[in-house]
Motif scaffolding. Structure first.
Motif: not given
Length: 411
Positions: A276-277, A282-283, A286, A303, A305, A309, A313
């Motif tokens: 994710v990161r 995206l964040a 998380v 999380t 975002t 998105r 995510c």
């Protein structure tokens, strides 16, 4: 570490250590916010905040001055299943520290001015949180996931419910909860068993015997497979997601704990952090954790975002859960997770206070006084078959309860 039973029958787990001239105490009483009146959530938390706001002959200011004058740290807290507290004091002030703790537990004053001050602070905080997407997402998650159950009610209450709480509500809950028959105690520091026994009898021996608590029906997370949106005008959506869980007291908990570390509990090394990161940006953060209550358990994730998105995510999170459930971790990935969890365990015991809190939590869960010594071997014994079994229990068909606070697009 050994079990100590005072002449008056008060049991505590005790670690005697003269390394520093301190004593740390942690204790917890069975029964918490789940036992709030249905129409007035927030009583247990308000009770915990008021226990040191005056007791015995001391009003709030005088009581706090007695604590500050001897650098005594005394605090209380309330969760769904327990009302707890902690004490830290220099050995030379132990008698006064334990006496102040006794007064707070056995003779809280519940003066009306203190009640109104704490009420006003609580309501102000709750109103401020109504614009906090993290708080609102969490609250909606519990409302949906545990609808109709005490765990679905806000533990801090609402501005309306807190305004309704009376002194009689606080006195009644104190009488019900703060009793000698439902307490777990851990003490760490430079104090002998004989001296500690006498102090325990003075503090906890004066409390009333426990009466049976109302039964809290076991439950499980509801609305799995559903998504809910809390409409807030913010540029970034906060996401809470969850699936079923495994309670700490169950044999499958340790494999689930290792599995969770691999999925989202391992900070920078977890799959969700990487996917994710690190790979997609995206964040910022998380993660996931296992939540174990007396009457329910769940796997819980978080999380945040950009609104546009959110769908992407959530897809990445779902795909990673599915991949881990279907294929499992690699042997190397599993071994690294176990090595980290074994090697880092001792870091949670670097202060007397941490040791006391860990001990009392283990006692509360009924895991046995030898759990600390057994725990790393349990982690080390986890196999791929154990992971597969835990994944099936936690993730099943991969569906989740999801709550998004913000204005997500593309869902």
């Amino acid at each position: 570490m050994k079990t100590l039973v005072s002449p008056g029958g008060i049991e505590a787990w005790h670690v005697e250590s003269d390394v520093v001239p301190l004593i740390a105490v942690a204790f917890t009483f069975e029964g918490g916010s789940a036992h709030d009146p249905e129409d007035r959530p927030g009583v247990a938390q308000m009770l915990a905040r008021l226990l040191d706001e005056g007791a015995g002959q001391y009003n709030s200011d005088a009581f706090q001055e007695r604590l500050a004058g001897r650098a005594i740290e005394l605090s209380f807290n309330a969760g769904n299943d327990a009302i707890g507290g902690s004490l830290k004091t220099l050995v030379k002030h132990a008698d006064e520290a334990f006496e102040l703790m006794r007064l707070a537990l056995a003779e809280p004053r519940f003066d009306q001015d203190a009640i109104e001050r704490v009420r006003a602070q609580t309501i102000a905080g709750l109103r401020y949180q109504q614009n906090d997407p993290g708080v609102m997402a969490t609250r909606r998650f519990f409302e949906e996931g545990f609808a109709g159950h005490p765990y679905g009610r806000p533990t801090s209450g609402t501005p309306e419910s807190v305004a309704m709480i009376t002194r009689d509500d606080l006195v009644a809950m104190h009488r019900t909860m703060i009793t000698r028959g439902r307490i777990k105690i851990a003490v760490v520091g430079a104090i002998s068993a004989d001296r500690l026994s006498g102090l325990l009898d003075k503090v906890f021996g004066s409390l009333p015997e426990a009466q049976p608590l109302p039964f809290i029906e076991p439950t499980s997370l509801k609305q799995i497979g559903s998504r809910f949106v809390v409409d807030l005008d913010v540029p970034q959506s906060v996401i809470r997601f969850g699936t079923q869980g495994i309670a700490w007291r169950e044999p499958d908990f340790i494999p689930a704990y290792v599995l969770n570390h691999i999925l989202g509990g391992g900070a920078f090394t977890s799959r969700l952090f990487q996917e994710v990161r690190e790979k997609r940006g995206l964040a910022y953060s998380v993660g996931t954790s296992l939540v174990s209550y007396r009457s329910a358990a769940m796997t819980w994730g978080y999380t945040a975002t950009k609104n546009e998105r959110v769908a992407e995510c959530l897809d990445v999170i779902s795909q990673e859960i599915s991949r881990l459930t279907t294929d499992g971790p690699s042997d190397e990935e599993l071994q690294k997770a176990k090595d980290y969890l074994i090697g880092s365990y001792a870091l949670g015991f670097d202060t007397s206070t941490k040791i006391a809190h860990t001990m009392v939590q283990i006692a509360f869960e009924g895991l046995g006084i030898d759990y600390i010594g057994r725990r790393n071997a349990l982690v080390g014994a986890v196999t791929q078959a154990d992971i597969s079994k835990a994944a099936e229990r936690l993730f099943g068909d991969g569906r989740m309860l999801t709550v998004i606070a913000g204005r997500p697009t593309g869902l």
